[in-house]
Design a protein around this motif. Structure first.
Motif, PDB file in Angstrom:
ATOM      1  N   ARG A  28       7.133   6.311  17.907  1.00  0.00           N
ATOM      2  CA  ARG A  28       6.109   7.130  17.304  1.00  0.00           C
ATOM      3  C   ARG A  28       5.149   6.919  15.893  1.00  0.00           C
ATOM      4  NH1 ARG A  28       5.991  13.549  15.130  1.00  0.00           N
ATOM      5  NH2 ARG A  28       4.216  13.621  16.736  1.00  0.00           N
ATOM      6  N   ILE A  29       4.462   6.461  15.449  1.00  0.00           N
ATOM      7  CA  ILE A  29       3.490   5.778  13.775  1.00  0.00           C
ATOM      8  C   ILE A  29       3.740   6.922  12.890  1.00  0.00           C
ATOM      9  CG2 ILE A  29       2.612   4.088  12.889  1.00  0.00           C
ATOM     10  CD1 ILE A  29       2.374   2.557  15.737  1.00  0.00           C
ATOM     11  N   SER A  30       3.748   6.988  11.630  1.00  0.00           N
ATOM     12  CA  SER A  30       3.507   7.990  10.870  1.00  0.00           C
ATOM     13  C   SER A  30       2.403   7.025   9.671  1.00  0.00           C
ATOM     14  CB  SER A  30       4.328   8.317  10.032  1.00  0.00           C
ATOM     15  OG  SER A  30       3.668   8.754   8.591  1.00  0.00           O
ATOM     16  N   LEU A  31       1.145   7.820  10.120  1.00  0.00           N
ATOM     17  CA  LEU A  31       0.028   6.819   8.991  1.00  0.00           C
ATOM     18  C   LEU A  31       0.560   6.680   7.816  1.00  0.00           C
ATOM     19  CD1 LEU A  31      -3.642   7.472  10.498  1.00  0.00           C
ATOM     20  CD2 LEU A  31      -1.841   5.490  10.678  1.00  0.00           C
ATOM     21  N   PHE A  32       1.138   7.972   7.512  1.00  0.00           N
ATOM     22  CA  PHE A  32       1.847   7.897   5.419  1.00  0.00           C
ATOM     23  C   PHE A  32       2.680   6.787   6.135  1.00  0.00           C
ATOM     24  CE2 PHE A  32       5.007   9.986   2.470  1.00  0.00           C
ATOM     25  CZ  PHE A  32       3.879   8.896   1.810  1.00  0.00           C
ATOM     26  N   GLY A  33       2.612   5.569   4.831  1.00  0.00           N
ATOM     27  CA  GLY A  33       3.681   4.879   4.836  1.00  0.00           C
ATOM     28  C   GLY A  33       3.683   3.875   5.499  1.00  0.00           C
ATOM     29  N   GLY A  34       2.470   4.208   6.679  1.00  0.00           N
ATOM     30  CA  GLY A  34       2.694   3.142   7.800  1.00  0.00           C
ATOM     31  C   GLY A  34       3.582   2.535   8.590  1.00  0.00           C
ATOM     32  N   GLN A  94       1.290   5.577   0.495  1.00  0.00           N
ATOM     33  CA  GLN A  94       0.000   5.741   1.011  1.00  0.00           C
ATOM     34  C   GLN A  94      -0.609   6.024   1.875  1.00  0.00           C
ATOM     35  OE1 GLN A  94      -2.220   1.524   0.161  1.00  0.00           O
ATOM     36  NE2 GLN A  94      -1.231   1.533  -0.713  1.00  0.00           N
ATOM     37  N   VAL A  95      -1.313   6.884   2.945  1.00  0.00           N
ATOM     38  CA  VAL A  95      -2.242   6.810   3.794  1.00  0.00           C
ATOM     39  C   VAL A  95      -2.501   5.464   3.941  1.00  0.00           C
ATOM     40  CG1 VAL A  95      -3.669   8.169   5.424  1.00  0.00           C
ATOM     41  CG2 VAL A  95      -2.034   9.263   3.913  1.00  0.00           C
ATOM     42  N   TRP A  96      -2.030   4.787   5.766  1.00  0.00           N
ATOM     43  CA  TRP A  96      -2.416   3.661   6.017  1.00  0.00           C
ATOM     44  C   TRP A  96      -3.543   4.194   7.482  1.00  0.00           C
ATOM     45  CZ3 TRP A  96       0.531  -1.237   6.571  1.00  0.00           C
ATOM     46  CH2 TRP A  96       0.894  -1.424   5.612  1.00  0.00           C
ATOM     47  N   LYS A  97      -4.550   2.723   7.656  1.00  0.00           N
ATOM     48  CA  LYS A  97      -6.217   2.861   8.169  1.00  0.00           C
ATOM     49  C   LYS A  97      -5.098   2.670   9.526  1.00  0.00           C
ATOM     50  CE  LYS A  97      -7.739   1.407   5.274  1.00  0.00           C
ATOM     51  NZ  LYS A  97      -9.273   0.472   4.446  1.00  0.00           N
ATOM     52  N   LEU A  98      -6.006   3.055  10.828  1.00  0.00           N
ATOM     53  CA  LEU A  98      -6.035   2.958  11.958  1.00  0.00           C
ATOM     54  C   LEU A  98      -6.809   1.574  11.906  1.00  0.00           C
ATOM     55  CD1 LEU A  98      -4.940   2.485  15.054  1.00  0.00           C
ATOM     56  CD2 LEU A  98      -6.541   4.299  15.191  1.00  0.00           C
ATOM     57  N   VAL A  99      -6.856  -0.170  12.013  1.00  0.00           N
ATOM     58  CA  VAL A  99      -8.352  -0.574  11.691  1.00  0.00           C
ATOM     59  C   VAL A  99      -8.318  -0.884  13.916  1.00  0.00           C
ATOM     60  CG1 VAL A  99      -8.350  -2.915  11.254  1.00  0.00           C
ATOM     61  CG2 VAL A  99      -6.899  -1.665  10.433  1.00  0.00           C
ATOM     62  N   SER A 115      -4.009   1.761   1.987  1.00  0.00           N
ATOM     63  CA  SER A 115      -5.841   2.472   1.409  1.00  0.00           C
ATOM     64  C   SER A 115      -5.817   1.190   0.943  1.00  0.00           C
ATOM     65  CB  SER A 115      -5.557   3.969   0.739  1.00  0.00           C
ATOM     66  OG  SER A 115      -5.527   4.431   1.993  1.00  0.00           O
ATOM     67  N   PHE A 116      -4.530   0.638  -0.049  1.00  0.00           N
ATOM     68  CA  PHE A 116      -5.132  -0.397  -1.521  1.00  0.00           C
ATOM     69  C   PHE A 116      -4.544  -1.242  -0.974  1.00  0.00           C
ATOM     70  CE2 PHE A 116      -3.775   3.694  -2.679  1.00  0.00           C
ATOM     71  CZ  PHE A 116      -2.628   3.126  -3.762  1.00  0.00           C
ATOM     72  N   THR A 117      -4.174  -2.402  -1.743  1.00  0.00           N
ATOM     73  CA  THR A 117      -3.044  -3.242  -2.495  1.00  0.00           C
ATOM     74  C   THR A 117      -3.242  -3.063  -3.683  1.00  0.00           C
ATOM     75  OG1 THR A 117      -4.694  -5.195  -1.779  1.00  0.00           O
ATOM     76  CG2 THR A 117      -3.195  -4.302  -0.145  1.00  0.00           C
ATOM     77  N   ARG A 118      -4.096  -3.694  -4.962  1.00  0.00           N
ATOM     78  CA  ARG A 118      -3.775  -3.514  -6.197  1.00  0.00           C
ATOM     79  C   ARG A 118      -3.262  -1.960  -5.818  1.00  0.00           C
ATOM     80  NH1 ARG A 118      -6.887  -7.453  -8.207  1.00  0.00           N
ATOM     81  NH2 ARG A 118      -7.211  -7.058 -10.076  1.00  0.00           N
ATOM     82  N   ALA A 119      -2.282  -2.065  -7.953  1.00  0.00           N
ATOM     83  CA  ALA A 119      -1.468  -0.917  -7.997  1.00  0.00           C
ATOM     84  C   ALA A 119      -0.691  -1.806  -9.685  1.00  0.00           C
ATOM     85  CB  ALA A 119      -0.583  -0.276  -7.425  1.00  0.00           C
ATOM     86  N   GLU A 120      -0.672  -0.878 -10.560  1.00  0.00           N
ATOM     87  CA  GLU A 120       0.452  -1.043 -11.108  1.00  0.00           C
ATOM     88  C   GLU A 120       1.366  -2.122 -10.943  1.00  0.00           C
ATOM     89  OE1 GLU A 120       2.450   0.699 -15.251  1.00  0.00           O
ATOM     90  OE2 GLU A 120       1.745   1.954 -13.865  1.00  0.00           O
ATOM     91  N   GLY A 121       2.019  -2.782 -12.073  1.00  0.00           N
ATOM     92  CA  GLY A 121       3.638  -3.654 -11.093  1.00  0.00           C
ATOM     93  C   GLY A 121       2.414  -5.610 -10.648  1.00  0.00           C
ATOM     94  N   PHE A 122       1.437  -4.820  -9.367  1.00  0.00           N
ATOM     95  CA  PHE A 122       0.877  -5.999  -8.845  1.00  0.00           C
ATOM     96  C   PHE A 122      -0.899  -5.884  -8.612  1.00  0.00           C
ATOM     97  CE2 PHE A 122      -0.647  -7.305  -4.542  1.00  0.00           C
ATOM     98  CZ  PHE A 122      -0.137  -9.307  -4.806  1.00  0.00           C
ATOM     99  N   GLU A 123      -1.802  -6.893  -9.255  1.00  0.00           N
ATOM    100  CA  GLU A 123      -2.900  -6.406  -9.330  1.00  0.00           C
ATOM    101  C   GLU A 123      -4.131  -7.479  -9.101  1.00  0.00           C
ATOM    102  OE1 GLU A 123      -4.175  -5.353 -13.002  1.00  0.00           O
ATOM    103  OE2 GLU A 123      -2.571  -3.164 -13.260  1.00  0.00           O
TER     104      GLU A 123
END
Length: 283
Positions: A28-34, A94-99, A115-123
């Motif tokens: 079982r895999i949750s898309l929340f958090g991958g 964050q919510v991950w996407k099924l590729v 969903s994204f890889t840029r955020a505060e602390g890592f841009e």
């Protein structure tokens, strides 16, 4: 939507789950958090992952248990004051996407991306992909690729909570060398032998340890194979579990974290990629 028969989709409390059921195992895999929550090989029908019965499964907090994804920093190693940024980074909330999803003679493969890889602390400009292969074993690869024009430094971990029947009857095999003890002001100490868990444990083993065996009650239960790591983290909160809001006070008796980790920093040049890989092998 998944394109294979072995994967179904379900929803609960606003979260979306992928359920895998093939000839070899269920997962079982949750898309929340991958976030991988379960892996049960059909060879013995025994769960290999532990999830807290008090885990938040509604998106309010990171999920306690299973395999949390730590990226782009481990713990609070983000260069700012503790608590200024989320511990273990921002992919696990964050919510991950099924590729993609595929079936083959050896099992089911699922590919996810955040969903994204840029955020505060890592841009920095990069992509992150997680490839999960469910078969006789479970193989998890976290791939980071630098698609920008500047190099960057990052850490990451597959923070796996393994299920054990009795922590006091559990031994770790295959770990040697030295470790840093978070509970003793990061003192560097030799790895114990035999490696039993007898109290609160929070250790970073400073070596690219490849194969670790979890033995329970004198029998081999799970083998953990790590690749692309520079460290192996071992954690059990022991009676400190009582102070963790999303953990049963006695949950420590049935779990042990063995984490395939990059904790010493990995520089990634433009066009370069890195794969952190953990394989969970039933014994």
């Amino acid at each position: 939507m998944p394109s294979v028969y072995s994967v179904t989709v379900s929803e609960s409390n606003g979260l979306t789950f992928l359920d895998v059921d093939n000839a070899f195992a269920t997962a079982r895999i949750s898309l929340f958090g991958g976030h991988i929550l379960s892996f049960v090989p059909k060879s013995d029908n025994k769960e290999r992952l532990w999830v807290s019965p008090h885990a938040y499964l509604n998106g309010e907090r990171p999920i306690r248990g299973g395999i949390p994804v730590c990226w782009p920093w481990f713990s609070d190693d983000h260069g700012r004051e503790k608590g200024a940024l989320p511990a273990h980074g921002f992919l696990r909330t964050q919510v991950w996407k099924l590729v993609d999803s595929e079936e083959s003679a050896s099992g089911t493969t699922i590919t996810l991306s955040p969903s994204f890889t840029r955020a505060e602390g890592f841009e920095n400009d990069c992509t992150v992909t997680m490839v999960i292969a469910i078969g006789e074993s479970m193989d998890v690869s976290l791939v980071t690729e630098n698609i920008g024009v500047a190099a960057f430094d990052f850490n990451c971990a597959l923070h796996t909570y393994f299920h054990v029947n009795d922590i006091q009857q559990t031994l770790l095999k295959g770990i040697d060398g030295q470790y840093k003890d978070k509970l003793d002001e990061w003192a560097v100490k030799p790895t114990p032998s035999p490696y039993a868990i007898t109290g609160e444990t929070d250790r970073i083993h400073l070596a690219p340890i490849e194969t670790t065996e979890i033995e329970v009650g004198g029998d081999a239960f799970t083998e953990v194979i790590s690749q692309g790591n520079d460290s192996l983290v071992v954690w059990n909160p022991w009676q400190g579990a009582a102070s963790i809001s999303d953990m049963d006070p006695f949950g420590y008796k049935h779990m042990l974290c063995v984490e395939t980790s990059l904790t010493q920093g990995r520089m990634l040049a433009p066009g370069e990629s890195h794969t952190l890989r953990q394989t969970v092998v039933p014994k």
